[in-house]
Design an enzyme around this catalytic site. Structure first.
Site, mmCIF file in Angstrom:
data_model
loop_
_atom_site.group_PDB
_atom_site.id
_atom_site.type_symbol
_atom_site.label_atom_id
_atom_site.label_comp_id
_atom_site.label_asym_id
_atom_site.label_seq_id
_atom_site.Cartn_x
_atom_site.Cartn_y
_atom_site.Cartn_z
ATOM 1 N N TRP A 32 0.855 -1.197 0.000
ATOM 2 C CA TRP A 32 0.000 0.000 0.000
ATOM 3 C C TRP A 32 0.889 1.245 0.000
ATOM 4 O O TRP A 32 1.935 1.252 0.641
ATOM 5 C CB TRP A 32 -0.893 0.025 1.254
ATOM 6 C CG TRP A 32 -2.279 -0.528 1.055
ATOM 7 C CD1 TRP A 32 -2.603 -1.838 0.848
ATOM 8 C CD2 TRP A 32 -3.511 0.222 1.051
ATOM 9 N NE1 TRP A 32 -3.961 -1.952 0.723
ATOM 10 C CE2 TRP A 32 -4.546 -0.714 0.840
ATOM 11 C CE3 TRP A 32 -3.828 1.570 1.206
ATOM 12 C CZ2 TRP A 32 -5.884 -0.346 0.781
ATOM 13 C CZ3 TRP A 32 -5.164 1.942 1.158
ATOM 14 C CH2 TRP A 32 -6.178 0.987 0.933
ATOM 15 N N HIS A 62 -10.599 2.978 9.944
ATOM 16 C CA HIS A 62 -9.635 1.934 9.613
ATOM 17 C C HIS A 62 -8.218 2.282 10.044
ATOM 18 O O HIS A 62 -7.473 1.425 10.501
ATOM 19 C CB HIS A 62 -9.632 1.695 8.097
ATOM 20 C CG HIS A 62 -10.358 0.462 7.721
ATOM 21 N ND1 HIS A 62 -11.708 0.440 7.493
ATOM 22 C CD2 HIS A 62 -9.923 -0.815 7.562
ATOM 23 C CE1 HIS A 62 -12.075 -0.793 7.201
ATOM 24 N NE2 HIS A 62 -11.024 -1.565 7.231
HETATM 25 N N1 RBF Z 1 -2.752 -0.663 4.276
HETATM 26 C C1 RBF Z 1 -1.698 0.177 4.350
HETATM 27 O O1 RBF Z 1 -0.556 -0.276 4.387
HETATM 28 N N2 RBF Z 1 -1.893 1.554 4.393
HETATM 29 C C2 RBF Z 1 -3.121 2.117 4.381
HETATM 30 O O2 RBF Z 1 -3.217 3.356 4.410
HETATM 31 C C3 RBF Z 1 -4.235 1.246 4.333
HETATM 32 N N3 RBF Z 1 -5.501 1.769 4.345
HETATM 33 C C4 RBF Z 1 -6.558 0.919 4.320
HETATM 34 C C5 RBF Z 1 -7.856 1.445 4.367
HETATM 35 C C6 RBF Z 1 -8.945 0.600 4.314
HETATM 36 C C7 RBF Z 1 -10.321 1.188 4.358
HETATM 37 C C8 RBF Z 1 -8.746 -0.815 4.229
HETATM 38 C C9 RBF Z 1 -9.923 -1.772 4.176
HETATM 39 C C10 RBF Z 1 -7.478 -1.329 4.197
HETATM 40 C C11 RBF Z 1 -6.377 -0.489 4.224
HETATM 41 N N4 RBF Z 1 -5.072 -1.016 4.177
HETATM 42 C C12 RBF Z 1 -4.015 -0.156 4.253
HETATM 43 C C13 RBF Z 1 -4.834 -2.469 3.942
HETATM 44 C C14 RBF Z 1 -4.656 -3.282 5.231
HETATM 45 O O3 RBF Z 1 -3.392 -3.016 5.828
HETATM 46 C C15 RBF Z 1 -4.734 -4.793 4.903
HETATM 47 O O4 RBF Z 1 -3.829 -5.081 3.873
HETATM 48 C C16 RBF Z 1 -6.127 -5.228 4.483
HETATM 49 O O5 RBF Z 1 -7.096 -4.807 5.404
HETATM 50 C C17 RBF Z 1 -6.189 -6.778 4.334
HETATM 51 O O6 RBF Z 1 -5.887 -7.410 5.582
#
Ligand code: RBF
Length: 158
Positions: free
Chosen positions: A31, A97
């Site tokens: 991400w 989140h």
């Molecule tokens: N993962 C990140 O590394 N950075 C983020 O800013 C981030 N924002 C997220 C926002 C939402 C609404 C969701 C559902 C997930 C986000 N994730 C983010 C992913 C999270 O770390 C993880 O990979 C997923 O939730 C799957 O377990």
């Protein structure tokens, strides 16, 4: 700590042990790849600057920051590393989140540090905006990846 007065890439060279015999694992989240890629570049180049051999720096990616816990755990249990670094970037959105992910990763990594024998260095940027993350991943406030590399070397020596 990144403050207006402190650059994350500023450190006392004389206090950093030689890393030429050390082996490091790095888990990096996909991400916000512009940010995590820059953190990774900083961490790898700083480890190498202090003597770590490229073949002794093993990088694995995970989809998001929440998966950093599992990735770090696998490296700690199976890797034979002197230290493991996690790198991720969570940027506050409109839903709660952000808080859940940040708390989850912080708790998971703390738990690994408290229960296992390999230090895990916490390189999770938790910012309100993309701009704040850019400043801390090679911008005005240095690079958190550099800082994590130094911490990993020091903790490997600990
Ligand atoms: N993962 C990140 O590394 N950075 C983020 O800013 C981030 N924002 C997220 C926002 C939402 C609404 C969701 C559902 C997930 C986000 N994730 C983010 C992913 C999270 O770390 C993880 O990979 C997923 O939730 C799957 O377990």
């Amino acid at each position: 700590m990144a403050t207006a007065l402190h650059n994350l890439s500023d450190y006392d060279l004389s206090k950093v042990p030689d890393a030429s015999n050390m082996c490091f694992g790095i888990v990096v989240a996909e991400w916000n790849p512009e940010i995590t890629g820059a953190l990774l570049n900083g961490a790898v180049s700083t480890l190498e600057k202090h003597g770590a051999l490229p073949e002794n720096i093993h990088v694995k990616t995970v989809p998001g920051s929440f998966e950093l816990i599992y990735g770090a755990r696998q490296m700690v249990l199976n890797g034979g590393y002197d230290a493991v670094i996690i790198l991720g970037s969570v940027i506050r959105g409109e839903t709660p989140h952000f808080d859940y992910i940040c708390q989850g990763v912080t708790f998971g990594i703390s738990r690994l540090n408290a229960t296992q024998g390999t230090p895990v260095i916490y390189g999770l940027l938790t910012t309100d905006t993309l701009e704040q993350a850019q400043k801390r991943s090679g911008g005005k406030l240095g690079n958190k990846g550099d800082e994590c590399a130094i911490d990993a070397i020091k903790m490997a020596k600990f």
